[in-house]
Design an enzyme around this catalytic site. Structure first.
Site, short mmCIF file in Angstrom:
data_model
loop_
_atom_site.label_atom_id
_atom_site.label_comp_id
_atom_site.label_asym_id
_atom_site.label_seq_id
_atom_site.Cartn_x
_atom_site.Cartn_y
_atom_site.Cartn_z
N CYS A 1 -10.39 -5.31 -0.17
CA CYS A 1 -10.18 -5.35 1.27
C CYS A 1 -10.23 -6.79 1.75
O CYS A 1 -11.18 -7.51 1.41
CB CYS A 1 -11.29 -4.54 1.93
N CYS B 1 -4.94 -4.65 6.48
CA CYS B 1 -5.02 -4.21 5.09
C CYS B 1 -4.36 -5.29 4.24
O CYS B 1 -4.13 -6.39 4.71
CB CYS B 1 -4.40 -2.83 4.89
N CYS C 1 -8.18 -0.50 4.35
CA CYS C 1 -7.99 -0.35 2.91
C CYS C 1 -9.06 0.58 2.34
O CYS C 1 -10.11 0.80 2.95
CB CYS C 1 -8.03 -1.70 2.23
#
Length: 160
Positions: A88, A8, A80
């Site tokens: 992302c 993430c 994400c």
């Protein structure tokens, strides 16, 4: 056995929850790591507290950059929430990639109970997806990357 990377942006909540949970549940030889494209430098204290409550080891967990991975990942799972407008990170190395979007509990507001609930929701979604991943015929799928990707993409739609 494959190395899994949960990726993430900040590497303080979701990817760390996924790393610890995967490593707690995975069969011998399967390992996960986590990283962020712009790590915050610390694991969110609520993530650590939640893992402790769930009986999942937290020793050694820290926020880290994808620039310093200890292993080259075979599978990259971004966590994400792109639907929430979150950017992302795109891992460009040679790996099977899938997306398991989860809202970031670090952005939760409200009472302590409401914020804790956001962390628990993220954890439950990730755990359910990890359990679904580990329930796959992994030995069979290791030699069929197209089918493995299809299964991982399907798992990413569970509990949205």
């Amino acid at each position: 056995m494959p190395n899994i990377l949960f990726l993430c942006t900040g590497n303080s909540c979701r990817s760390v929850l996924a790393e610890a949970t995967f490593n707690h549940l995975a069969p011998a030889g399967w390992t996960a790591m986590s990283a962020g494209s712009k790590p915050t430098g610390q694991v969110h204290p609520r993530s650590l507290a939640l893992l402790d409550r769930e009986g999942i080891p937290t020793q050694g967990l820290h926020s880290k950059s994808w620039d310093n991975l200890p292993h080259t990942p075979d599978i990259v799972i971004t966590v994400c929430a792109s639907a929430a407008g979150e950017t992302c990170p795109a891992y460009l190395g040679p790996a099977l990639r899938t997306h398991w979007g989860v809202d970031d509990p670090a952005h939760a507001t409200g009472t302590d109970a409401e914020i804790d609930s956001a962390f628990m929701t993220a954890y439950r979604i990730l755990r359910a997806r990890i359990e679904a991943f580990l329930a796959l015929p992994l030995t069979e799928l290791e030699n069929d990357p197209a089918r493995l990707k299809e299964e991982l993409d399907r798992i990413g739609t569970l509990l949205q």
